[in-house]
Design a protein around this motif. Structure first.
Motif, PDB file in Angstrom:
ATOM      1  N   THR A  68       0.835  -1.134  -0.052  1.00  0.00           N
ATOM      2  CA  THR A  68       0.087   0.061  -0.156  1.00  0.00           C
ATOM      3  C   THR A  68       0.693   1.156   0.036  1.00  0.00           C
ATOM      4  N   GLU A 105      -9.647  13.093   4.882  1.00  0.00           N
ATOM      5  CA  GLU A 105      -9.235  11.607   4.790  1.00  0.00           C
ATOM      6  C   GLU A 105      -9.779  11.166   3.247  1.00  0.00           C
ATOM      7  N   GLN A 118      -9.418   7.423   0.690  1.00  0.00           N
ATOM      8  CA  GLN A 118      -9.139   6.193   0.554  1.00  0.00           C
ATOM      9  C   GLN A 118      -8.466   6.233  -0.891  1.00  0.00           C
ATOM     10  N   ASN A 122     -10.783  -1.492  -0.819  1.00  0.00           N
ATOM     11  CA  ASN A 122     -10.566  -2.504   0.010  1.00  0.00           C
ATOM     12  C   ASN A 122      -9.058  -1.969   0.978  1.00  0.00           C
ATOM     13  N   SER A 123      -8.677  -0.695   0.877  1.00  0.00           N
ATOM     14  CA  SER A 123      -7.780  -0.187   1.923  1.00  0.00           C
ATOM     15  C   SER A 123      -8.346   0.908   2.845  1.00  0.00           C
ATOM     16  N   PRO A 124      -7.927   0.930   4.036  1.00  0.00           N
ATOM     17  CA  PRO A 124      -8.388   1.856   5.190  1.00  0.00           C
ATOM     18  C   PRO A 124      -8.323   3.375   4.597  1.00  0.00           C
ATOM     19  N   MET A 125      -9.433   4.107   5.286  1.00  0.00           N
ATOM     20  CA  MET A 125      -9.219   5.637   4.981  1.00  0.00           C
ATOM     21  C   MET A 125      -8.003   5.954   5.803  1.00  0.00           C
ATOM     22  N   SER A 179      -3.259   1.496  10.511  1.00  0.00           N
ATOM     23  CA  SER A 179      -4.772   1.681  10.179  1.00  0.00           C
ATOM     24  C   SER A 179      -5.241   0.130   9.662  1.00  0.00           C
TER      25      SER A 179
END
Length: 444
Positions: free
Chosen positions: A139, A168, A170, A174-177, A372
């Motif tokens: 990521t 914030e 994304q 499928n990844s966190p904020m 996260s």
């Protein structure tokens, strides 16, 4: 067909050298020939450790271009010096290797880490294949690759990389904020950001971007670009030494004397610096726990790391303090209850493979993204929060340790994630297949 000969070129800090060393050991087990480049400065500093790593890997040393008294914690200075110093010397090294034993010895592929992207372009111009072995999360690599989009969407400033406003985002499906203030380059300064923009462009000369991760851990990043290739977890057997620093193995014997899931393990990796006030608060927090603890406190080596002044009232009788530890063994030891970590990716992978819940204490770079994942996506840990003075208090440390230790649901998720992660490296697992795919590509 001869096995491929890899020239491995890590950026010369421990967080890059160790994962590339582990990857080299995996390649050597598959019959590949490995030449591993280190700087002369690190060769002198780590001479004994290198001698104890066995003969599977051939270590070679070149100068980093800095004077002995220069501060090698000044990353922009090191990066620039390497880029100016190494290319001509690397050219001579490759020529000498290729001339030594005929076709069987020729370098067939360069494997480099972050900050060494220029070497891929250099190898490309010599007709040598190249690949990136990224030492952090997929990521975080995707975030660097997304910089042009972030600039285009006016989320970050093109000159500094800093966010244009508080928000914030994304970054990937499928990844966190993510708070834009926690993008990996924001805490490292303008020069580092501009370097990474340039470095990421050079990475395009690598056909594969190898990551010590799995499809289950970071699906959003790995599905984004076809050259991402997950090959994790890079966890060697306990008998294999895979660190360049001298490890204090007495802590393993010490752990043997404690019951299962009773010891709090604290380590912040090889770079993070705990400020003196925070160091004292951490010491008092560990004293408050009424639990045994194993704490890695690196020795002070320069004026920036004079943090080892223990506070009045700290006895530490329930704990053991070491300068460096065999972390993989520790995280697989039944006595460990939780891991207080800086959230460096190598540490996270080792913790996941031990099935250990985390207490997250990120310092800089990709460590905030990693927190996260731990807290919000995988749900195998909790974050430590700073007070109004920017300090993680002793009370906060005690409260969060008690929140994690004995949390059966979190422990069950940790053990499930351990199983999923390790299955990838087993024969027939996705990472195992990807590794063979990479080796076959390097042979052609």
């Amino acid at each position: 067909m001869s096995p491929p000969h890899f020239l491995v070129i890590p950026y010369p800090i421990l967080g890059h050298m160790n994962p590339l060393l582990q990857f080299s050991q995996v390649l050597a087990k598959h019959g590949c020939k490995i030449t591993f480049l280190i700087t002369e400065f690190n060769q002198n500093r780590m001479k004994n450790a290198i001698e104890n790593l066995g003969t599977q890997i051939n270590f070679v040393a070149l100068p980093d271009g800095l004077d002995p008294e220069d501060d090698r914690s000044d990353q922009p200075k090191v990066i620039l010096s390497l880029r100016n110093t190494l290319p001509s010397k690397l050219h001579n090294l490759i020529q000498n290797i290729n001339a030594s034993d005929g076709d069987d010895s020729k370098i067939t592929c360069l494997v480099i880490s972050k900050n060494m992207g220029w070497a891929l372009e250099f190898g490309h111009n010599l007709g040598i294949k190249g690949a990136l072995m990224w030492p952090a999360s997929a990521t975080s690599l995707a975030s660097f690759e997304s910089i042009p989009t972030l600039i285009h969407d006016r989320i970050i400033d093109p000159e500094t990389g800093l966010p244009t406003r508080k928000q914030e985002i994304q970054l990937l499906p499928n990844s966190p904020m993510m708070d834009t203030a926690n993008l990996p380059w924001c805490s490292l300064g303008k020069n580092f950001f501009l370097h990474m923009v340039e470095d990421t462009q050079s990475l395009k000369f690598g056909e594969w971007w190898l990551c010590n991760t799995t499809c289950e851990l970071e699906p959003g990043a790995l599905n984004r670009w076809p050259r991402f290739l997950p090959i994790g977890p890079l966890i060697q057997s306990d008998t294999t030494k895979s660190s360049f620093w001298r490890e204090d193995t007495t802590c393993v014997d010490w752990l043997d004397q404690h019951p299962p899931q009773s010891v709090v393990y604290v380590s912040f990796g090889s770079l993070a610096i705990v400020e003196p006030n925070q160091f004292k608060e951490l010491a008092l927090g560990l004293e408050l726990l009424n639990k045994p603890f194993l704490w890695v406190v690196r020795p002070s080596t320069d004026s920036n790391n004079e943090n080892n002044a223990y506070p009045d009232g700290f006895v530490g009788s329930k704990g053991k303090i070491v300068e460096w530890a065999p972390q993989k063994k520790i995280l697989n030891h039944p006595a460990i209850a939780c891991f207080v970590t800086h959230c460096g990716w190598n540490s996270i992978i080792e913790g996941l493979c031990g099935g250990i819940p985390f207490l997250c204490w990120p310092f800089f770079s990709d460590q905030f993204i990693n927190r996260s994942y731990i807290c919000d996506v995988w749900r195998v840990g909790v974050g430590l929060d700073k007070d109004e003075n920017g300090v993680i208090s002793k009370g906060e440390i005690r409260k969060k340790v008690e929140q994690v230790v004995g949390n059966e649901d979190m422990k069950a998720r940790s053990l499930k994630l351990k199983e999923l992660t390790l299955d990838n490296s087993a024969e027939g697992g996705q990472s195992s297949k990807n590794l063979q795919k990479f080796i076959n590509w390097a042979k052609d």
